[in-house]
Design an enzyme around this catalytic site. Sequence first.
Site, short mmCIF file in Angstrom:
data_model
loop_
_atom_site.label_atom_id
_atom_site.label_comp_id
_atom_site.label_asym_id
_atom_site.label_seq_id
_atom_site.Cartn_x
_atom_site.Cartn_y
_atom_site.Cartn_z
N GLU A 1 -11.93 -2.08 -8.68
CA GLU A 1 -12.57 -2.77 -7.56
C GLU A 1 -13.77 -1.99 -7.02
O GLU A 1 -14.60 -2.57 -6.34
CB GLU A 1 -11.54 -3.01 -6.45
N GLU B 1 -5.41 -12.52 -6.14
CA GLU B 1 -5.07 -11.72 -4.96
C GLU B 1 -5.32 -12.56 -3.71
O GLU B 1 -6.39 -13.15 -3.55
CB GLU B 1 -5.94 -10.46 -4.94
N ASP C 1 -14.53 -7.03 -8.93
CA ASP C 1 -14.66 -7.94 -7.80
C ASP C 1 -15.97 -8.71 -8.01
O ASP C 1 -17.03 -8.08 -8.21
CB ASP C 1 -14.69 -7.13 -6.49
N ASP D 1 -0.46 -0.24 -4.59
CA ASP D 1 -1.88 0.12 -4.57
C ASP D 1 -2.08 1.39 -3.75
O ASP D 1 -1.75 1.42 -2.56
CB ASP D 1 -2.66 -1.05 -3.94
N GLU E 1 -2.03 0.43 -8.82
CA GLU E 1 -3.48 0.18 -8.69
C GLU E 1 -4.19 1.39 -8.08
O GLU E 1 -3.71 1.97 -7.11
CB GLU E 1 -3.65 -1.06 -7.81
N LYS F 1 0.82 -1.21 0.00
CA LYS F 1 0.00 0.00 0.00
C LYS F 1 0.85 1.26 0.00
O LYS F 1 1.91 1.31 0.64
CB LYS F 1 -0.90 0.00 1.25
N HIS G 1 -10.29 -8.49 -8.52
CA HIS G 1 -9.99 -8.06 -7.16
C HIS G 1 -10.66 -9.06 -6.21
O HIS G 1 -11.74 -9.54 -6.48
CB HIS G 1 -10.56 -6.66 -6.94
CA CA Z 1 -6.95 -2.39 -4.16
#
Ligand code: CA
Length: 400
Positions: free
Chosen positions: A256, A343, A279, A204, A230, A175, A306
Site C-alpha cells: 500500500e 477492503e 492502492d 496488519d 500485512e 491491527k 488496498h
Molecule cells: Ca494496511
Amino acid sequence: MRITKVDTIIVRVPLGQQRFLSSQCAFPERNSLLVRVETDEGIHGWGEGGQYGPPEPVASCINHVLVPLITGKNPLDHGRISLELYAATRDYGQKGPYIEALSAIDIALWDIAGQALGVPVSRLLGGAFRDSVPSYATGCYYRGGNHLDHRSTLAGLAEEAKSYREAGFRMLKMKVGLLRVEDDWERVAAVREAIGPECTLLVDANHAYNAMTAVHMARGLERHNVRWFEEPVPPEDREGYRRVRNSTSVPIAGGECEYTRYGFRDLITRGCVDIAQPDLCVAGGFSEWQRIVALADSFGVWTVPHVWGSGVALAAALHALAALPPFPHTAHPVPMQNEPVIEFDRNYNPLRDDLLEDPIRCVGGSVAIPAGPGLGIRVREDVLEHYANAAPMAARGAEC
Ligand code: CA
C-alpha cells in the site's frame, strides 16, 4: 474531446472522539484529495489521489505541474497520458505525491472515457468477472487513551469484532504493532474467539517490526489461522520481507506504500509478498494497476488492492476488482483462496459513506460494483462543499 479544466478539492472531517490509532500514528481526521476533470463535451470525471498523507502536496503537484501538461489533451488517450506524465516528472517524481497526483488524474480520465463510450470502467479494463465482491471489514484499531493498558480494552475489542460478524462480514482485518508482541497476541486471540473459527482473520502491522520481531509475531499468528500478515516490516526492507515470508506459513501481504510497476517489480521479484496490494489512488491509477497486475501474475503473486479514502476511491477499487480474473482460473473460485476480496474500512468516514448519491454499501458480506458508465458514481456537491477546505487537524503522529 479535450480536457478543458481541472479542479482539486480537499475535503476533511475532524474525528474528535472517533479518533483511532494504528501502530504508526493517531488519526485525528479523515481527508481526501479529489480531482474533477472537465472536457469540452460536457463530460467530467472524478479521481482521488493519496491515502494517509497530507493532501496539499498532491494538490500542488496537480495544480502547478500536471495540469499544464494535460490541458487540451484527449482523455481517451489515458494510457499514453499516464506514461507521458510519469516521464515528464521522472527526475523529481517516481514515488510519493507526484505518483498520487498522477493516480488521481488517471482515475478521472478513465471515468471520462467510460462515460464517453457508455460503458463502466470494468469493461474498459477488459470485462467484469463479477458484479459484486466479497468484502472484509477493516477495524479493530487501537482506540481511546488507554490502549497501553491493553487488557482493559480486550472486551471492547471483542465487541467490535462481533459487530462486524453480526453486520454480515465473514472476513475481518485487525491491527497489531503498537504494543509488545505478547500483548498483541492476546488481542489477536480475543478477536479470533469473538468471531469464531469460521470467520477469516487478517492481521496488519503497518510496518511496525524489524524482520526478527515480525518472525516472532508470525509464529503466534499461525496458532490463530491468520490468512495474511500485512506490512510486517518497512516497505524499503525487501530482505526483511523475504526473510519473514520464508519463515512462516502465514501468507505475507504488502504494497500500500509502494508506487508504480517499478516499485512492485522489486517487491515481487525479490520474493517479498504472496499478495501485492497496490492502492489505485497511490500506485498510479487504472493504467498502472493493469501493468502491476500483469507483472504480479507472471510471478505467481496475487494482486488484491488496498482501499482507503472516499467513495471515489472505493468505486475505483471496485471496478479494478470486477475485472480481476480469479487467481488462478478454476471451476469454483473461493473468496480469499482465488476469488478477490475488497477492503471495506469500518472506521467513521462520511467521505466514504455520504459523498455519493448512491452510497456504496456492504450487503450480506459483499459490495456491488457500481453499474453506470465510467466509475458509475455521482458526487454530492452539497457534501463536497460541506467538508471542503476545513482547517487541518494536528499532525497525525503528534499524539503517538
Ligand atoms: Ca494496511
